[in-house]
Enzyme design. Sequence first.
Site, PDB file in Angstrom:
ATOM      1  CG  ASP A 340      31.345  -5.863  16.074  1.00  0.00           C
ATOM      2  OD1 ASP A 340      31.443  -6.714  14.929  1.00  0.00           O
ATOM      3  OD2 ASP A 340      30.884  -6.548  17.046  1.00  0.00           O
ATOM      4  CD  GLU A 377      28.863  -5.903  11.834  1.00  0.00           C
ATOM      5  OE1 GLU A 377      29.108  -6.971  11.162  1.00  0.00           O
ATOM      6  OE2 GLU A 377      29.142  -5.798  12.956  1.00  0.00           O
TER       7      GLU A 377
END
Length: 688
Positions: A340, A377
């Site tokens: 993330d 990401e």
Amino acid sequence: MRDCCDGFNFAVFSRHAEAMQLLLFRHPGSHEPWCVIDLDPARHRTGDVWHALVDGIGWRQAYAYRVFGPWAPTQGHRFDRDVELLDPYALATTAAANWDFRGDATIDRQTDPAPGAASPASPAASPPRSLLVSRRFDWQGVGRPKRPWSETIVYETHVRGLTIHASSGARHPGTFLAVIDKIPHFRRLGVTAVELMPVQEFDARDNPRTSPSGHRLSNYWGYATTAFFAPKAAYGTARDAGCEVEEFKTMVRELHRAGIEVIMDVVFNHTGEGGEAGPTLSFRGFDNAIYYMLDEAGRYRNLTGCGNTFNCNHPVVRDYVVDCLRYWATEMQVDGFRFDLASILGRGEHGELLHDPPLLERIAEDPILRDVKLIAEAWDAAGAFQVGSFPAQRWAEWNSRYRDDVRRFWRGDPGLRGALAWRVCGSADLYQKAGKEPVGSVNFVTCHDGFTLADLTSYAHKRNEANGEANRDGPAEEFSAGYGAEGDTGDPEVRRIRLRQAKNLLATLFVSRGVPMLLGGDEFGRSQGGNSNAYCQDNAVSWYDWRLVERNGEIFRFARAMAGVRRRFATLRSDAFYSEDEVRWFDCDGQPPDWQAPHGTLGMLIRSGESANDDRPLLLCILFNAGEAPVGFVLPPSPEPWRVVFDTAKAPPEDIRASGEEPCLPRQSRYGLEGRSMAMVVSGRARS
């Protein structure tokens, strides 16, 4: 901590602590310790590691630490002698009922206390504790699937949301074990990897907001980790303390037995301790100045939008992150990780983007992690956007450019021909110059963050009022449309267009080079009622209603059949970019397209090397029409008749056909394609 023949060796890092205590609790829920061990710096400290060998205890022993040091926020120190801390390396924590850091007391969290005083973030309720758990587990000889990227189809899902609805039929709904009950569905759909949203321990109550109706909202998604080595206790069956560790392994083993890999969504960019007003749970209490990025005044650098930023490129923190990944990859047998806000991992101690980030390279080159899948990401909340330029090899990336360009093309935005062509071909414009292959692009049209596929084709505007932020939260632009209505409608024409658009988006995803990722529930039309940011909705908004598999059987049948089309034609999933000899683009008249034209029509001819007949090439022709009006495409000449594999405008079973059942087109030069539809025709046969 680890066990040895003489007892259990407890060890934690702290460079700036002055003293430390190890607290042992008779039961996981005990409020007071039955034993307090003072760690003498002269006897229990080696370098920056505080340690103690303890005998007379066993598995499921609950423990915590109390750390003494200066309260000097301007110097980066926030030690709090009144707080019991979780071991950063704890393999399990006490049950979820104890995860209440705020309690019911009103605490002033806006002002730092005077030096030497207790922190205002001290929890009002009994905090969770670390647990000793055995690493023994019977893997029954089941190994990793070790699927290459080119054969991977990812299914992103939330562990609890997948099975907590009564319709799931799971024996232990909302748990790791319940994921096993959905293996037949995964296999039927054709996915090869399950990507789990955060499963490392987090506080589900760590959300101060309430809904407009006054209900307290939750931290449902879990992007605020508090114990990186520990599976979330609430995803276990609670049959005994720490059972979630064994149950997580059982889930992994059974998914592997079915040939399905497990990818974990990990959040190393920040922690659940938040900013200055947040609770002290672990890292802040052990050594705030080491674990977090701080400015010159000792304040947290907030590059994540979540209050703090993990200091990932400090050598100590680098070791911690790698140790954690190694644990999940070896002890828990996880096959890959999705990071993330991964751009944070490439920032230096002052928040600057590093040219050659040591942590990213170390993860990629680590000998233990060499076989695991790595997905970034490739952006963060501080302005970094590195899609196509993420500074590390061997990392795949969530391709948000793919999501946006494909959505806009099918919505009918003008001038997207060229963008669509790049995305379908593997985004060479982004990845080839970076030395990566198409499998460096994880392609998706929906993910947990934003609209579901059903909502993408049903809402022009988000409906996030239930999140308690007056509809201000969530993505600013979804590139969505309602096609004549907003939300649910009984209008058959609107429903027909929406279903066709969902098929178009799925078909585009599965014929594109790169790695396709499905959002869980999209295959059967799961809706969140237009909520594009359901991070706080632990209710029917987010839960999977499995009755939709039959109710929306047409889209489910199409999704699984498209996964079959991808398996059937290897050229669609090749890990190399198309050469000039392999692909030719054309307009409706069969001539090269004008890439600057606003039209939403495009034809693609693929010459594949996988023909079953050496004398007759396998040809695939993919036709796109994002406009509202029907068009006729001049088909390229072929040595054998063209056969229709799928046409999203047709009703079942003609919308998609199994191998050997495709209808042949008469010898004609044109193919009629309805508005807002997509088709693929094939000439020749692929090698079996």
